[in-house]
Design a protein around this motif. Structure first.
Motif, PDB file in Angstrom:
ATOM      1  N   HIS A 256       0.127  17.545 -11.524  1.00  0.00           N
ATOM      2  CA  HIS A 256      -0.860  17.669 -10.780  1.00  0.00           C
ATOM      3  C   HIS A 256      -0.760  17.915  -9.383  1.00  0.00           C
ATOM      4  O   HIS A 256      -0.695  17.017  -8.514  1.00  0.00           O
ATOM      5  CB  HIS A 256      -1.604  16.178 -10.994  1.00  0.00           C
ATOM      6  N   TRP A 257      -0.413  19.130  -9.117  1.00  0.00           N
ATOM      7  CA  TRP A 257       0.027  19.512  -7.700  1.00  0.00           C
ATOM      8  C   TRP A 257      -1.096  19.427  -6.779  1.00  0.00           C
ATOM      9  O   TRP A 257      -0.794  19.355  -5.595  1.00  0.00           O
ATOM     10  CB  TRP A 257       0.588  21.022  -8.005  1.00  0.00           C
ATOM     11  N   VAL A 258      -2.246  19.609  -7.057  1.00  0.00           N
ATOM     12  CA  VAL A 258      -3.501  19.673  -6.125  1.00  0.00           C
ATOM     13  C   VAL A 258      -3.478  18.270  -5.735  1.00  0.00           C
ATOM     14  O   VAL A 258      -3.819  17.903  -4.405  1.00  0.00           O
ATOM     15  CB  VAL A 258      -4.460  20.324  -6.618  1.00  0.00           C
ATOM     16  N   MET A 259      -3.648  17.189  -6.579  1.00  0.00           N
ATOM     17  CA  MET A 259      -3.830  15.873  -6.246  1.00  0.00           C
ATOM     18  C   MET A 259      -2.666  15.591  -5.625  1.00  0.00           C
ATOM     19  O   MET A 259      -2.638  14.523  -4.753  1.00  0.00           O
ATOM     20  CB  MET A 259      -4.120  15.020  -7.640  1.00  0.00           C
ATOM     21  N   PHE A 260      -1.442  16.011  -5.946  1.00  0.00           N
ATOM     22  CA  PHE A 260      -0.159  15.539  -5.143  1.00  0.00           C
ATOM     23  C   PHE A 260      -0.103  15.986  -3.874  1.00  0.00           C
ATOM     24  O   PHE A 260       0.008  14.857  -2.774  1.00  0.00           O
ATOM     25  CB  PHE A 260       0.994  16.071  -5.805  1.00  0.00           C
TER      26      PHE A 260
ATOM     27  N   TYR B 199     -10.219   7.258   0.554  1.00  0.00           N
ATOM     28  CA  TYR B 199     -10.389   6.627  -0.777  1.00  0.00           C
ATOM     29  C   TYR B 199     -11.776   7.277  -1.340  1.00  0.00           C
ATOM     30  O   TYR B 199     -11.625   7.341  -2.578  1.00  0.00           O
ATOM     31  CB  TYR B 199     -10.164   5.014  -0.815  1.00  0.00           C
ATOM     32  N   LEU B 200     -12.722   7.223  -0.772  1.00  0.00           N
ATOM     33  CA  LEU B 200     -14.120   7.583  -1.139  1.00  0.00           C
ATOM     34  C   LEU B 200     -14.016   8.939  -1.600  1.00  0.00           C
ATOM     35  O   LEU B 200     -14.453   9.324  -2.569  1.00  0.00           O
ATOM     36  CB  LEU B 200     -15.276   7.621  -0.310  1.00  0.00           C
ATOM     37  N   ILE B 201     -13.512  10.071  -0.924  1.00  0.00           N
ATOM     38  CA  ILE B 201     -13.321  11.310  -0.991  1.00  0.00           C
ATOM     39  C   ILE B 201     -12.510  11.358  -2.386  1.00  0.00           C
ATOM     40  O   ILE B 201     -12.781  12.207  -3.232  1.00  0.00           O
ATOM     41  CB  ILE B 201     -12.839  12.114  -0.134  1.00  0.00           C
ATOM     42  N   MET B 202     -11.225  10.641  -2.295  1.00  0.00           N
ATOM     43  CA  MET B 202     -10.371  10.745  -3.528  1.00  0.00           C
ATOM     44  C   MET B 202     -10.928  10.274  -4.745  1.00  0.00           C
ATOM     45  O   MET B 202     -10.425  10.627  -6.045  1.00  0.00           O
ATOM     46  CB  MET B 202      -9.091   9.985  -3.084  1.00  0.00           C
TER      47      MET B 202
ATOM     48  N   MET C   2      -1.680  10.777   3.278  1.00  0.00           N
ATOM     49  CA  MET C   2      -1.718   9.445   3.169  1.00  0.00           C
ATOM     50  C   MET C   2      -0.503   8.782   3.075  1.00  0.00           C
ATOM     51  O   MET C   2      -0.163   7.840   3.861  1.00  0.00           O
ATOM     52  CB  MET C   2      -2.561   8.757   2.224  1.00  0.00           C
ATOM     53  N   VAL C   3       0.395   9.046   2.271  1.00  0.00           N
ATOM     54  CA  VAL C   3       1.770   8.519   2.175  1.00  0.00           C
ATOM     55  C   VAL C   3       2.654   8.726   3.453  1.00  0.00           C
ATOM     56  O   VAL C   3       3.196   7.817   4.017  1.00  0.00           O
ATOM     57  CB  VAL C   3       2.583   9.219   1.055  1.00  0.00           C
ATOM     58  N   MET C   4       2.426  10.022   4.038  1.00  0.00           N
ATOM     59  CA  MET C   4       3.218  10.112   5.272  1.00  0.00           C
ATOM     60  C   MET C   4       2.509   9.173   6.383  1.00  0.00           C
ATOM     61  O   MET C   4       3.334   8.844   7.444  1.00  0.00           O
ATOM     62  CB  MET C   4       3.070  11.676   5.662  1.00  0.00           C
ATOM     63  N   TRP C   5       1.478   9.170   6.346  1.00  0.00           N
ATOM     64  CA  TRP C   5       0.542   8.286   7.585  1.00  0.00           C
ATOM     65  C   TRP C   5       1.041   6.900   7.335  1.00  0.00           C
ATOM     66  O   TRP C   5       1.293   6.186   8.382  1.00  0.00           O
ATOM     67  CB  TRP C   5      -0.942   8.400   7.398  1.00  0.00           C
ATOM     68  N   LEU C   6       1.000   6.281   6.022  1.00  0.00           N
ATOM     69  CA  LEU C   6       1.558   4.974   5.955  1.00  0.00           C
ATOM     70  C   LEU C   6       2.945   4.775   6.299  1.00  0.00           C
ATOM     71  O   LEU C   6       3.162   3.754   7.102  1.00  0.00           O
ATOM     72  CB  LEU C   6       1.226   4.539   4.694  1.00  0.00           C
ATOM     73  N   TYR C   7       3.777   5.854   5.876  1.00  0.00           N
ATOM     74  CA  TYR C   7       4.994   5.755   6.454  1.00  0.00           C
ATOM     75  C   TYR C   7       5.111   5.763   7.930  1.00  0.00           C
ATOM     76  O   TYR C   7       6.127   4.700   8.576  1.00  0.00           O
ATOM     77  CB  TYR C   7       5.947   7.029   5.779  1.00  0.00           C
ATOM     78  N   TYR C   8       4.478   6.214   8.582  1.00  0.00           N
ATOM     79  CA  TYR C   8       4.379   6.645  10.167  1.00  0.00           C
ATOM     80  C   TYR C   8       4.081   5.115  10.591  1.00  0.00           C
ATOM     81  O   TYR C   8       4.705   4.735  11.620  1.00  0.00           O
ATOM     82  CB  TYR C   8       3.635   7.540  10.665  1.00  0.00           C
ATOM     83  N   GLU C   9       3.031   4.423  10.008  1.00  0.00           N
ATOM     84  CA  GLU C   9       2.620   3.239  10.439  1.00  0.00           C
ATOM     85  C   GLU C   9       3.452   2.357  10.381  1.00  0.00           C
ATOM     86  O   GLU C   9       3.588   1.384  11.304  1.00  0.00           O
ATOM     87  CB  GLU C   9       1.247   3.058   9.902  1.00  0.00           C
ATOM     88  N   LEU C  10       4.033   2.433   9.162  1.00  0.00           N
ATOM     89  CA  LEU C  10       4.981   1.063   8.857  1.00  0.00           C
ATOM     90  C   LEU C  10       6.260   1.259   9.797  1.00  0.00           C
ATOM     91  O   LEU C  10       6.715   0.425  10.606  1.00  0.00           O
ATOM     92  CB  LEU C  10       5.758   1.388   7.462  1.00  0.00           C
TER      93      LEU C  10
ATOM     94  N   LYS D  59       0.877  -1.069   0.008  1.00  0.00           N
ATOM     95  CA  LYS D  59       0.129   0.217   0.134  1.00  0.00           C
ATOM     96  C   LYS D  59       0.890   1.320  -0.069  1.00  0.00           C
ATOM     97  O   LYS D  59       0.751   2.172  -0.715  1.00  0.00           O
ATOM     98  CB  LYS D  59      -0.735   0.104   1.366  1.00  0.00           C
ATOM     99  N   LEU D  60       1.858   1.203   0.795  1.00  0.00           N
ATOM    100  CA  LEU D  60       2.876   2.234   0.596  1.00  0.00           C
ATOM    101  C   LEU D  60       3.575   2.512  -0.545  1.00  0.00           C
ATOM    102  O   LEU D  60       3.748   3.584  -0.882  1.00  0.00           O
ATOM    103  CB  LEU D  60       3.830   2.111   1.909  1.00  0.00           C
ATOM    104  N   GLY D  61       3.797   1.459  -0.952  1.00  0.00           N
ATOM    105  CA  GLY D  61       4.434   1.350  -2.426  1.00  0.00           C
ATOM    106  C   GLY D  61       3.868   1.943  -3.515  1.00  0.00           C
ATOM    107  O   GLY D  61       4.206   2.860  -4.230  1.00  0.00           O
ATOM    108  N   SER D  62       2.578   1.509  -3.467  1.00  0.00           N
ATOM    109  CA  SER D  62       1.627   2.017  -4.641  1.00  0.00           C
ATOM    110  C   SER D  62       1.252   3.612  -4.465  1.00  0.00           C
ATOM    111  O   SER D  62       1.025   4.136  -5.491  1.00  0.00           O
ATOM    112  CB  SER D  62       0.119   1.265  -4.683  1.00  0.00           C
ATOM    113  N   HIS D  63       1.188   3.789  -3.326  1.00  0.00           N
ATOM    114  CA  HIS D  63       0.863   5.360  -3.006  1.00  0.00           C
ATOM    115  C   HIS D  63       2.181   6.272  -3.309  1.00  0.00           C
ATOM    116  O   HIS D  63       1.862   7.234  -4.098  1.00  0.00           O
ATOM    117  CB  HIS D  63       0.421   5.495  -1.624  1.00  0.00           C
ATOM    118  N   ALA D  64       2.997   5.853  -3.018  1.00  0.00           N
ATOM    119  CA  ALA D  64       4.477   6.542  -3.215  1.00  0.00           C
ATOM    120  C   ALA D  64       4.591   6.479  -4.855  1.00  0.00           C
ATOM    121  O   ALA D  64       5.108   7.694  -5.339  1.00  0.00           O
ATOM    122  CB  ALA D  64       5.762   6.002  -2.718  1.00  0.00           C
ATOM    123  N   LEU D  65       4.366   5.520  -5.498  1.00  0.00           N
ATOM    124  CA  LEU D  65       4.336   5.459  -6.974  1.00  0.00           C
ATOM    125  C   LEU D  65       3.287   6.473  -7.607  1.00  0.00           C
ATOM    126  O   LEU D  65       3.670   7.370  -8.519  1.00  0.00           O
ATOM    127  CB  LEU D  65       4.043   4.001  -7.438  1.00  0.00           C
TER     128      LEU D  65
END
Length: 101
Positions: free
Chosen positions: A20-24, A74-77, A30-38, A4-10
């Motif tokens: 796409h700066w806004v979507m970035f 994910y629903l919002i995104m 989410m990537v920061m949170w997944l990194y924190y959880e890992l 999940k972290l790898g796919s979000h980082a990609l």
């Protein structure tokens, strides 16, 4: 957790390269949170869903809360991405109509 972290980082890298700066910026927390959880897990711990710890009510509440947060995110995104897609299609159709006239 790692896939999940790898796919979000990609996805972040592709959004950054695509401009796409806004979507970035929407996907960066989410990537920061997944990194924190890992990196919050102990190294000798078998993983996020330890068979011995699954019986604990407190850990079950935390996992349920995290799953609901992921689902909401994910629903919002999904709807933000759908809005961007529809607005770009409308913009493209208007520009093609203007060039035809």
């Amino acid at each position: 957790m790692i896939p999940k972290l790898g796919s979000h980082a990609l996805l972040l890298i592709l959004l950054l390269l695509g401009g796409h700066w806004v979507m970035f910026l929407f996907n960066l927390p989410m990537v920061m949170w997944l990194y924190y959880e890992l990196h919050r897990q102990r190294r000798d711990h078998p993983g996020m869903y330890d068979p011995e710890d699954i019986q604990s009510r407190e850990l079950l509440r935390v996992q349920l809360r995290n799953c609901m947060i992921y689902l909401g995110y994910y629903l919002i995104m999904f709807f933000v991405g759908l809005f961007c897609l529809i607005s770009s299609v409308i913009k493209l159709s208007r520009s093609s109509e203007a060039s035809e006239a």
